[in-house]
Design a protein around this motif. Structure first.
Motif, mmCIF file in Angstrom:
data_model
loop_
_atom_site.group_PDB
_atom_site.id
_atom_site.type_symbol
_atom_site.label_atom_id
_atom_site.label_comp_id
_atom_site.label_asym_id
_atom_site.label_seq_id
_atom_site.Cartn_x
_atom_site.Cartn_y
_atom_site.Cartn_z
ATOM 1 N N UNK A 26 24.602 5.626 -21.100
ATOM 2 C CA UNK A 26 25.547 4.781 -20.374
ATOM 3 C C UNK A 26 25.475 3.342 -20.866
ATOM 4 N N UNK A 27 26.566 2.610 -20.595
ATOM 5 C CA UNK A 27 26.622 1.194 -20.934
ATOM 6 C C UNK A 27 27.167 0.332 -19.812
ATOM 7 N N UNK A 28 28.087 0.856 -19.011
ATOM 8 C CA UNK A 28 28.849 -0.032 -18.127
ATOM 9 C C UNK A 28 28.771 0.389 -16.673
ATOM 10 N N UNK A 29 29.921 0.718 -16.077
ATOM 11 C CA UNK A 29 30.027 0.846 -14.622
ATOM 12 C C UNK A 29 29.479 2.140 -14.062
ATOM 13 N N UNK A 30 29.408 3.172 -14.887
ATOM 14 C CA UNK A 30 28.950 4.468 -14.396
ATOM 15 C C UNK A 30 30.050 5.351 -13.850
ATOM 16 N N UNK A 31 31.320 5.055 -14.165
ATOM 17 C CA UNK A 31 32.424 5.861 -13.640
ATOM 18 C C UNK A 31 32.320 7.310 -14.120
ATOM 19 N N UNK A 32 32.032 7.509 -15.405
ATOM 20 C CA UNK A 32 31.902 8.875 -15.915
ATOM 21 C C UNK A 32 30.657 9.553 -15.357
ATOM 22 N N UNK A 33 29.594 8.788 -15.165
ATOM 23 C CA UNK A 33 28.403 9.342 -14.532
ATOM 24 C C UNK A 33 28.725 9.817 -13.121
ATOM 25 N N UNK A 34 29.514 9.045 -12.382
ATOM 26 C CA UNK A 34 29.902 9.459 -11.029
ATOM 27 C C UNK A 34 30.697 10.761 -11.050
ATOM 28 N N UNK A 35 31.552 10.921 -12.050
ATOM 29 C CA UNK A 35 32.293 12.180 -12.181
ATOM 30 C C UNK A 35 31.330 13.353 -12.304
ATOM 31 N N UNK A 36 30.318 13.214 -13.145
ATOM 32 C CA UNK A 36 29.351 14.292 -13.346
ATOM 33 C C UNK A 36 28.517 14.536 -12.090
ATOM 34 N N UNK A 37 28.153 13.465 -11.403
ATOM 35 C CA UNK A 37 27.385 13.621 -10.160
ATOM 36 C C UNK A 37 28.235 14.318 -9.102
ATOM 37 N N UNK A 53 20.134 7.321 -19.598
ATOM 38 C CA UNK A 53 19.511 6.266 -20.401
ATOM 39 C C UNK A 53 20.576 5.270 -20.828
ATOM 40 N N UNK A 54 20.169 4.009 -20.953
ATOM 41 C CA UNK A 54 21.088 2.947 -21.367
ATOM 42 C C UNK A 54 20.477 2.158 -22.520
ATOM 43 N N UNK A 55 21.337 1.519 -23.306
ATOM 44 C CA UNK A 55 20.831 0.627 -24.357
ATOM 45 C C UNK A 55 20.415 -0.728 -23.791
ATOM 46 N N UNK A 56 20.800 -1.026 -22.535
ATOM 47 C CA UNK A 56 20.502 -2.313 -21.937
ATOM 48 C C UNK A 56 19.890 -2.181 -20.556
ATOM 49 N N UNK A 57 19.719 -3.313 -19.912
ATOM 50 C CA UNK A 57 19.064 -3.341 -18.600
ATOM 51 C C UNK A 57 20.025 -3.620 -17.461
ATOM 52 N N UNK A 58 21.253 -4.071 -17.753
ATOM 53 C CA UNK A 58 22.149 -4.562 -16.708
ATOM 54 C C UNK A 58 23.280 -3.596 -16.367
ATOM 55 N N UNK A 59 23.284 -2.423 -16.938
ATOM 56 C CA UNK A 59 24.348 -1.470 -16.676
ATOM 57 C C UNK A 59 24.345 -1.040 -15.213
ATOM 58 N N UNK A 60 25.499 -1.128 -14.570
ATOM 59 C CA UNK A 60 25.622 -0.656 -13.191
ATOM 60 C C UNK A 60 25.389 0.849 -13.102
ATOM 61 N N UNK A 61 25.600 1.539 -14.213
ATOM 62 C CA UNK A 61 25.382 2.983 -14.218
ATOM 63 C C UNK A 61 23.922 3.327 -13.931
ATOM 64 N N UNK A 62 22.995 2.469 -14.340
ATOM 65 C CA UNK A 62 21.588 2.714 -14.035
ATOM 66 C C UNK A 62 21.356 2.690 -12.528
#
Length: 310
Positions: A26-37, A53-62
């Motif tokens: 993931x990188x951003x808001x987590x919209x696709x992650x929410x679909x899977x959940x 897993x994310x490449x950064x620390x600030x992703x809302x998807x985390x």
């Protein structure tokens, strides 16, 4: 016509028992992650998101992953590798790619160790803003898909995909497209060049709407059905790659043995899902024809040659 050639590559999970085990980068808001959940919550016996897993620390998807009790790993990619936009020269770009590959090889090693304790991932879904090269691609060859906010069937005169890179919605609107749509493709060594498995419904471009608003609308109306259909088809064993290719060089996608045009399964209105793909409604594919708002040939829509995103 069915493709029965020896070069057919079935796209399959690693195991046959239990829910499809899904990892998400993931990188951003987590919209696709929410679909899977949501799919997991509705059908827990079919789907389970087990690692994010994310490449950064600030992703809302985390935060989304943590809120749902899913193991989540922040990353330090930019601190370790820098950014592609700042790697302007040939030497700098080569060095950036070396560091990026090294970082992703490290992620691959960490996932491999995690899998030994937690069982293998069947499918990796990307909603991810970094190019991946190296061992991670090798590990999930044929089992890594990416949600891309551009219509990857749009080709220029040299048969190159036009709507690639980081901001395809803006590019499409600048080119005067009347619709935008999401493409879900199989990740390979190319940059947004893998076989397109499915495209979400086209989303009309409204007057006086900027590209950010258009992309938000597209996430809601095109991303979700595109990802749902692709994950269901993968879980059902319905997908394969033929030995034949399209003009852009990508391999032909087979759905239940039947070749599809460039773009794979193209979704519009809701309909009953194919056999074996679950009980929830999915979107049916459209047969474009002359005069349809998004008519195309199997070779893709053609546009004049233009520079592509770096």
């Amino acid at each position: 016509m069915n493709d029965t050639g020896h070069d057919v590559l079935p796209l399959r999970r690693t195991g046959s028992d239990g829910p499809l085990r899904i990892g998400v980068l993931v990188s951003a808001t987590g919209a696709n992650l929410r679909t899977l959940i949501d799919m997991q919550h509705t059908e827990p016996d079919r789907y389970r998101v087990t690692l994010v897993a994310s490449h950064g620390t600030r992703s809302k998807a985390l935060d989304v992953a943590r809120d749902h009790g899913i193991e989540s790993w922040p990353g330090d990619f930019d601190a370790r590798c820098g950014t592609a936009s700042r790697a302007t020269g040939v030497t700098e770009r080569a060095e950036y790619r070396r560091r990026a590959r090294q970082w992703h090889d490290g992620l691959n090693a960490r996932i491999a160790a995690w899998e030994r304790d937690n069982d293998p991932l069947d499918l990796v879904v990307l909603a991810y803003h970094r190019w991946i090269e190296g061992e991670l691609l090798t590990r999930y060859h044929g089992r890594m898909i990416n949600q891309h906010p551009g219509d990857l069937t749009v080709l220029d005169d040299a048969h190159r995909r036009v709507l690639v890179g980081n901001d395809p919605v803006t590019t499409a609107m600048e080119l005067g497209h009347t619709t935008t749509r999401t493409s879900c493709f199989l990740v390979d060594e190319s940059h947004d060049g893998g076989a397109v498995l499915c495209q979400g419904p086209p989303v009309p471009v409204r007057r006086a709407v900027d590209s950010r608003a258009q992309e938000r609308e597209q996430k809601r109306l095109s991303d979700r059905p595109c990802l749902e259909w692709t994950v269901r088809a993968f879980a059902a064993g319905s997908l394969a790659l033929a030995g034949t290719t399209h003009p852009d060089g990508s391999r032909t996608v087979l759905v239940d043995g039947v070749p599809t045009p460039l773009g794979g399964r193209q979704l519009t209105a809701e309909a009953t899902p194919p056999e074996g793909m679950g009980s929830r409604a999915v979107h049916r594919d459209r047969t474009s024809g002359p005069g349809s708002p998004d008519a195309r040939s199997p070779e893709g829509r053609r546009l004049p040659s233009r520079p592509l995103h770096a």
